[in-house]
Design a protein around this motif. Structure first.
Motif, PDB file in Angstrom:
ATOM      1  N   PRO A   1      -5.462  -6.213  13.081  1.00  0.00           N
ATOM      2  CA  PRO A   1      -5.646  -7.661  12.886  1.00  0.00           C
ATOM      3  C   PRO A   1      -4.438  -8.471  13.356  1.00  0.00           C
ATOM      4  CG  PRO A   1      -5.366  -6.531  10.769  1.00  0.00           C
ATOM      5  CD  PRO A   1      -5.470  -5.466  11.813  1.00  0.00           C
TER       6      PRO A   1
ATOM      7  N   GLN B   1      -5.219  -6.077   4.936  1.00  0.00           N
ATOM      8  CA  GLN B   1      -4.807  -6.434   6.304  1.00  0.00           C
ATOM      9  C   GLN B   1      -3.690  -5.530   6.814  1.00  0.00           C
ATOM     10  OE1 GLN B   1      -1.665  -8.916   6.357  1.00  0.00           O
ATOM     11  NE2 GLN B   1      -1.384  -8.049   8.386  1.00  0.00           N
TER      12      GLN B   1
ATOM     13  N   GLU C   1      -4.617 -10.314  16.695  1.00  0.00           N
ATOM     14  CA  GLU C   1      -5.676 -11.304  16.891  1.00  0.00           C
ATOM     15  C   GLU C   1      -5.192 -12.592  17.554  1.00  0.00           C
ATOM     16  OE1 GLU C   1      -7.776 -12.518  13.395  1.00  0.00           O
ATOM     17  OE2 GLU C   1      -9.651 -12.746  14.489  1.00  0.00           O
TER      18      GLU C   1
ATOM     19  N   TYR D   1     -11.432  -9.979   5.831  1.00  0.00           N
ATOM     20  CA  TYR D   1     -10.217 -10.350   6.559  1.00  0.00           C
ATOM     21  C   TYR D   1     -10.206  -9.460   7.790  1.00  0.00           C
ATOM     22  CZ  TYR D   1      -5.484 -11.722   7.738  1.00  0.00           C
ATOM     23  OH  TYR D   1      -4.384 -12.236   8.398  1.00  0.00           O
ATOM     24  N   PHE D   2     -10.606 -10.010   8.904  1.00  0.00           N
ATOM     25  CA  PHE D   2     -10.741  -9.273  10.168  1.00  0.00           C
ATOM     26  C   PHE D   2     -11.904  -8.286  10.096  1.00  0.00           C
ATOM     27  CE2 PHE D   2      -9.168  -6.358  13.606  1.00  0.00           C
ATOM     28  CZ  PHE D   2      -9.196  -7.301  14.624  1.00  0.00           C
ATOM     29  N   THR D   3     -11.928  -7.461   9.028  1.00  0.00           N
ATOM     30  CA  THR D   3     -13.082  -6.584   8.765  1.00  0.00           C
ATOM     31  C   THR D   3     -13.461  -6.767   7.290  1.00  0.00           C
ATOM     32  OG1 THR D   3     -11.623  -4.772   8.147  1.00  0.00           O
ATOM     33  CG2 THR D   3     -12.365  -4.814  10.449  1.00  0.00           C
TER      34      THR D   3
END
Ligand code: ZN
Length: 405
Positions: free
Chosen positions: A190, A174, A193, A241-243
């Motif tokens: 991230p 992250q 977000e 995690y996000f990606t």
């Protein structure tokens, strides 16, 4: 259109390297190489090593001439390297006294609470503070590889993130792989977000509650600690995690899963088994609210202020320009000592592998360099000024759609 990078490759200056090959030659250990598998690590290499990648040593000629692409950053590196050579950029001996004190309280207080079965706020709240200081002063530098030149020291101390309820691997994915490289990028960072209660990203949809976020953000950030635990467990179990997280990290993520299970035993199962009461639940909640509040308070201030810049994947500004204009500094050396240097956010984003104790020394050089280049460099003298500016940013972003330039 963005070109898909094969999972077993790392790109540096448009040149492909095999993950296995880089792991074998990287003195800083395998975890960073694994984390960047299937990604472009050009700017990560530059900011961690403060010099161009030695392609020729490995029989390659970079497709993009390196010194033109990031010439301003390399110019600044030359200035900083003269004052602080790479081999002196790690933690000074005095730092280990602070480390010892913080870890003693973090482990000692927890042991005392479990041993005496005193799940009471006046013990759990101070423990929350030491958890925050562990995060800011130990895990953050360690997982950036900034404490020691020996990667195993960093790896071991980096696991404090897994001990306090997060995950070292998820954090690297992250924070190191995404947030640092794409700071304030409305698509790829991230940390932009937000949530149902907070909107940081000008591109995020508007919602009625956001109209008041400039006031209530000082309350809801207490929830941050809980989301770290939840998102870390989800990331470890789902590989996202996000990606998507590099599958190469799985070998390290298994260890983090053990830590997560242990954390839930330590702070859910054991206390409720020993002292099953609502007071126990509240006291543990307070511990995580204190830790989360302290951490998120300073995180928010450093990238969300009225003059901050947001970027997108098509932004053409240099790495140096983007990093400086999307971060801000607040206070001075004493806050640096307590907050692991994160009040020198600009210097940290430019040089994440310089240990935080050196930031007060290099900050005037960076500031002067930016002034000479006409790059906006934001320093708040007081936390109060920073809070007011953050509140103004949140007020405006709640009423904005589209990138604020
Ligand atoms: Zn960082």
């Amino acid at each position: 259109m963005e070109v898909k990078i094969p999972e077993n490759r790392v790109i540096i200056d448009n040149t492909e390297y095999s993950v296995d090959y880089l792991e074998g030659i990287h003195p800083g250990g395998d975890i960073f190489i694994k984390a960047f598998a299937g990604r472009d690590a050009s700017e990560a290499f530059l900011s961690y090593h403060r010099r161009p990648f030695p392609h020729k040593e490995y029989g390659n000629t970079p497709i993009i001439p390196q010194n033109t692409q990031n010439s301003d950053y390399l110019e600044l590196c030359d200035i900083v390297n003269k004052v602080l050579p790479i081999y002196k950029s790690f933690a000074p001996p005095s730092y280990y006294i602070k480390l010892f004190i913080i870890l003693s309280f973090t482990f000692g207080l927890e042991f005392y609470i479990h041993f005496t079965q005193q799940y009471v706020w006046y013990l759990t709240a101070p423990l929350g503070l030491f958890i925050a200081w562990t995060g800011l002063n130990i895990q953050h530098d360690a997982n950036h590889g900034a404490i020691s030149r020996h990667f195993m020291v960093n790896r071991l101390l980096g696991l404090t993130q897994s001990w306090i309820g997060g995950s070292a691997c998820i954090w690297i994915h992250q924070h190191v792989v995404q947030h640092h490289i794409f700071c304030n990028d409305v698509i790829r960072d991230p940390d932009m977000e937000g949530s149902i209660l907070i909107k940081f990203n000008p591109n995020a949809p508007e919602a009625h509650q956001y109209l008041y976020q400039h006031i209530y953000f000082l309350g809801v950030i207490a929830l941050y600690g809980f989301t770290v635990v939840k998102d870390s467990v989800y990331g470890l179990l789902c590989g996202v995690y996000f990606t998507p997280i590099s599958p190469y990290l799985n070998v390290h993520m298994n260890l983090d899963l053990v830590f997560s299970a242990l954390f839930l035993v330590r702070w859910v199962a054991l206390p409720l088994y020993l002292v099953p009461s609502t007071n126990t639940i509240w006291s543990i909640g307070i511990m995580y609210a204190v830790a989360g509040y302290y951490l998120s308070f300073f995180f928010i201030l450093s990238h969300n202020f009225s003059e901050t810049r947001n970027y997108s994947p098509s932004s053409k500004e240099s790495f140096l320009y983007k990093q400086v204009t999307s971060s801000s500094n607040v206070g001075g050396p004493w806050l640096c000592w307590f907050n692991g240097g994160l009040n020198y956010q600009i210097e940290h984003h430019l040089f994440p592998r310089i240990h935080h104790s050196h930031y007060p020394k290099i900050a005037p050089l960076v500031r002067e360099f930016c002034a000479g280049k006409g790059i906006p460099y934001k320093h708040f003298d007081t936390i109060y000024e920073n809070v007011v500016s953050t509140s103004l940013y949140l007020y405006n972003v709640a009423r904005t759609t589209g990138i604020k330039k």
